[in-house]
Design a protein around this motif. Structure first.
Motif, PDB file in Angstrom:
ATOM      1  N   TYR A 272       0.846  -1.192   0.000  1.00  0.00           N
ATOM      2  CA  TYR A 272       0.000   0.000   0.000  1.00  0.00           C
ATOM      3  C   TYR A 272       0.886   1.247   0.000  1.00  0.00           C
ATOM      4  O   TYR A 272       1.924   1.290   0.671  1.00  0.00           O
ATOM      5  CB  TYR A 272      -0.907   0.034   1.225  1.00  0.00           C
ATOM      6  CG  TYR A 272      -1.693   1.321   1.342  1.00  0.00           C
ATOM      7  CD1 TYR A 272      -2.876   1.490   0.641  1.00  0.00           C
ATOM      8  CD2 TYR A 272      -1.223   2.377   2.127  1.00  0.00           C
ATOM      9  CE1 TYR A 272      -3.589   2.678   0.725  1.00  0.00           C
ATOM     10  CE2 TYR A 272      -1.928   3.571   2.218  1.00  0.00           C
ATOM     11  CZ  TYR A 272      -3.112   3.717   1.510  1.00  0.00           C
ATOM     12  OH  TYR A 272      -3.815   4.898   1.587  1.00  0.00           O
ATOM     13  N   SER A 273       0.433   2.244  -0.743  1.00  0.00           N
ATOM     14  CA  SER A 273       1.079   3.552  -0.709  1.00  0.00           C
ATOM     15  C   SER A 273       0.131   4.586  -1.281  1.00  0.00           C
ATOM     16  O   SER A 273      -0.511   4.347  -2.309  1.00  0.00           O
ATOM     17  CB  SER A 273       2.379   3.538  -1.528  1.00  0.00           C
ATOM     18  OG  SER A 273       2.933   4.830  -1.583  1.00  0.00           O
ATOM     19  N   SER A 274       0.037   5.714  -0.597  1.00  0.00           N
ATOM     20  CA  SER A 274      -0.745   6.822  -1.152  1.00  0.00           C
ATOM     21  C   SER A 274       0.096   7.631  -2.123  1.00  0.00           C
ATOM     22  O   SER A 274      -0.431   8.301  -3.010  1.00  0.00           O
ATOM     23  CB  SER A 274      -1.253   7.725  -0.024  1.00  0.00           C
ATOM     24  OG  SER A 274      -0.163   8.222   0.748  1.00  0.00           O
ATOM     25  N   SER A 275       1.422   7.566  -1.977  1.00  0.00           N
ATOM     26  CA  SER A 275       2.352   8.199  -2.908  1.00  0.00           C
ATOM     27  C   SER A 275       3.751   7.665  -2.635  1.00  0.00           C
ATOM     28  O   SER A 275       4.075   7.282  -1.512  1.00  0.00           O
ATOM     29  CB  SER A 275       2.346   9.725  -2.747  1.00  0.00           C
ATOM     30  OG  SER A 275       2.804  10.101  -1.465  1.00  0.00           O
ATOM     31  N   ALA A 309      -8.943   3.144   1.364  1.00  0.00           N
ATOM     32  CA  ALA A 309      -8.392   3.938   2.459  1.00  0.00           C
ATOM     33  C   ALA A 309      -8.127   3.044   3.663  1.00  0.00           C
ATOM     34  O   ALA A 309      -8.944   2.194   4.025  1.00  0.00           O
ATOM     35  CB  ALA A 309      -9.343   5.068   2.815  1.00  0.00           C
TER      36      ALA A 309
END
Length: 656
Positions: A272-275, A309
């Motif tokens: 997982y990574s948001s950025s 999320a």
């Protein structure tokens, strides 16, 4: 004390040289020619050129007064009457017609039993056929441990997966952590050059984190995570990975192994990574005070590929210890629910099934540089016809390639063999396969199908029986009696698990000579006596790093079951370093150098010398009164030692 093979040589048993006195009328073999064109005092056999009182006909070297009568000489030719090796020599040593050499990187061998030599010197040319691994060609391997700065209180952990047990009876909302160090937990990370993947795998221990202890779900779990998307980096600067898509996706699982709360349950995990990178393993001391060099791995995780999320904390945070190099050496054993080898008609040419297990010392080894793989160990029948029969199993393969375009995959358990996982499997073609019985009968294996459509497959879940790292293949066989006559034919399977061993690196090796040695009184506890060896220690050893020449004594104290000369506290009751002389590494067996070695044992004086082709010499000296007589032999550690031009001479003096 180390594992030991006896090379029982008939000529040695006939010698009875006590306290340096020579008996007998010669051995029929003169010593190998020495440098120089002429003997200064003439050619007569009764000449005594060095004045040591031993005539030239029986002198080991009639130009060296420290060397008296020749006790034993071995040109190691096949027609040399002084070498009559028994059949077989064993898996750990062999004879090429020119030299005796170790086929295992950590063994000792005695030249015969019951030889009562006391004051003598053993001479041999020592070289290496290679070390157990090559740092320049292996994948990069890391040993992982808990990070001390996890957010939750002790116990320390390297993996946190909150809400993993959500919905299970008895589970709470406590954080869930897994240690990489507790109760035999062992976790590794490996970067595979062939397919540019970073794999985290092994066994962790944990459960719900409750007041510095574990609660619900406490037990061992298998962890597997493969990063095969957007992987970049190198062994110097570290590695990163980023979120991929489709089949090129960073994913894995965690599986419960041994607790009643979650026994046998398995959960998927995804990065997982948001950025930015979803995973990093860098030498930057992340979250370690005043540390900018320790390797630290970290990366967020999610239970679903949609990566919605985040609703809980789930991540890796661990210390990574990069090892000098990876030796792809594994302990080979049966799959978790049964056999290693499975035969139909092995004994009766019918439909009866015979199952065999593998011994604890069975090894599966991959040589990435050569593109080969081998399996060696004892296979024993535990079910079916032939119950109790044992075979020396030796199989060898050549690498075909990585990925489904090279064969297979042979899928028998699709639930644990998703395509993204089987895409990482390696495929090998069988070159030779044999199971040899003590009575000389042999089972010869051939690859099946003959068209090569399903070669030997190696990888996670590739054994077709469980989720562990292993391999499987089909084969046909012919069973021959001790005279080579065909007895039965049929087919079978190999379904094996391969557990990572602590890697062995070229940073630590040894090869040398034994003197006044004997078998330990306790069976299978190796030998006692003296050793003279060229060696190198790596930075991770408890003894000082570097190249050196060493004299050591092995005693009959209780076996410490160590594979090296020291434990974590350097307290090994069975090993005593008597002398160590450091040198600059100019004489390096692992680099292809040849050493002319001599080991003198005269009274209580011990002298070990090693000389290179240019005449540069290293000398170590010691005194010790523990052992007074016994035969000589050879010793190796992480080095495929090769010993040639072997002589044993009466010792009349010691070198300068």
């Amino acid at each position: 004390m180390r594992a030991l093979v006896i090379l029982s040589l008939a000529p040695l048993a006939s010698c009875n040289i006590l306290q340096g006195a020579y008996e007998g009328d010669g051995f029929g073999v003169l010593p190998p020619p020495m440098p120089g064109d002429e003997v200064p005092c003439g050619e007569a056999d009764d000449a005594d050129c060095d004045g040591d009182g031993v005539v030239r006909a029986v002198d080991c070297d009639d130009r060296d007064p420290d060397l008296g009568a020749l006790l034993y000489a071995n040109g190691l030719d096949f027609d040399d009457n002084f070498y009559d090796p028994p059949e077989p020599l064993g898996m750990d040593w062999t004879y090429s017609g020119q030299s005796i050499y170790a086929t295992s990187g950590g063994q000792e061998a005695l030249l015969g039993e019951g030889v009562h030599w006391r004051d003598y010197v053993v001479l041999a040319d020592v070289r290496s056929r290679g070390t157990e691994s090559s740092c320049s060609t292996c994948s990069t391997l890391y040993r992982l441990s808990d990070h001390p700065d996890g957010v939750l209180a002790a116990p320390d952990y390297g993996l946190r997966l909150d809400s993993l047990f959500e919905g299970l009876p008895g589970a709470t909302d406590a954080g869930i952590t897994f240690s990489f160090d507790t109760k035999d937990a062992m976790v590794w990370a490996r970067h595979d050059v062939a397919n540019n993947t970073l794999r985290i795998f092994g066994t962790v221990y944990g459960g719900e984190d409750v007041e510095s202890a574990y609660g619900f779900g406490e037990g061992h779990y298998q962890i597997y995570m493969v990063y095969n998307a957007n992987v970049s980096g190198n062994p110097d600067d570290g590695w990163t990975a980023g979120i991929g898509e489709g089949e090129l996706m960073n994913q894995g699982w965690i599986r419960s192994l041994d607790n009643p709360d979650t026994m046998g349950m398995q959960w998927s995990i995804y990065d997982y990574s948001s950025s930015g990178p979803s995973f990093s393993m860098l030498p930057d001391g992340h979250r370690l005070d005043d540390d900018e060099v320790t390797w630290v791995g970290r990366g967020a995780l999610e239970p679903e590929p949609s990566r919605d999320a985040r609703d809980a904390v789930r991540d890796f945070l661990f210390i990574a210890d990069p090892l000098n190099c990876a030796d792809r050496t594994y302990t080979a054993k049966a799959h978790e629910d049964g056999h290693a080898f499975w035969f139909v008609g092995l004994y009766d040419d019918g439909e009866a099934i015979t199952r065999l297990d593998l011994s604890e010392d069975a090894v599966f080894r991959v040589d990435e540089h050569a593109g080969t793989a081998t399996l060696a160990g004892t296979a024993t029948v535990y079910e079916g016809p032939g119950l109790g029969d044992a075979y020396a199993a030796e199989l060898s393969w050549t690498l075909r390639g990585v990925g489904p375009e090279y064969g297979g995959p042979k899928i028998e358990r699709p639930a644990i063999q998703p395509e993204w996982l089987s895409d990482q499997w390696e495929y090998y073609d069988l070159v030779e396969g044999s199971l040899l019985a003590a009575d000389g009968s042999e089972v010869v294996l051939a690859q099946m199908p003959a068209d090569g459509s399903y070669p030997f497959q190696v990888g996670d879940s590739a054994n077709n029986k469980d989720v562990k790292y292993g391999g499987s293949t089909w084969f046909t066989f012919e069973r021959m009696d001790e005279h080579g006559a065909l007895v039965t034919t049929g087919h079978g399977d190999l379904n094996a698990t391969f557990d990572d061993r602590e890697p062995v690196c070229t940073g630590r090796w040894r090869a040398g000579l034994l003197a006044r040695a004997a078998l330990d009184d306790v069976p299978d506890e190796g030998f006692i006596g003296y050793r003279c060896a060229l060696a190198r220690n790596s930075a991770s050893d408890c003894f000082a790093e570097g190249h050196f020449l060493q004299i050591a004594a092995f005693t009959d104290d209780e076996e410490d079951d160590l594979s090296s000369e020291c434990g974590e506290t350097c307290d090994n009751p069975s090993f005593d370093q008597l002398a160590r002389v450091d040198h600059d590494g100019g004489l390096d067996l692992s680099a292809g150098d040849v050493a002319a070695m001599r080991f003198y044992v005269l009274g209580t004086d011990l002298v070990c010398t090693a000389e290179d082709d240019d005449g540069n010499r290293v000398v170590a000296r010691a005194t010790d009164a523990r052992y007074t007589e016994g035969p000589n032999g050879f010793s190796t550690l992480n080095m495929f030692g090769d010993f040639d031009d072997v002589r044993v001479c009466e010792a009349l003096g010691l070198p300068d």
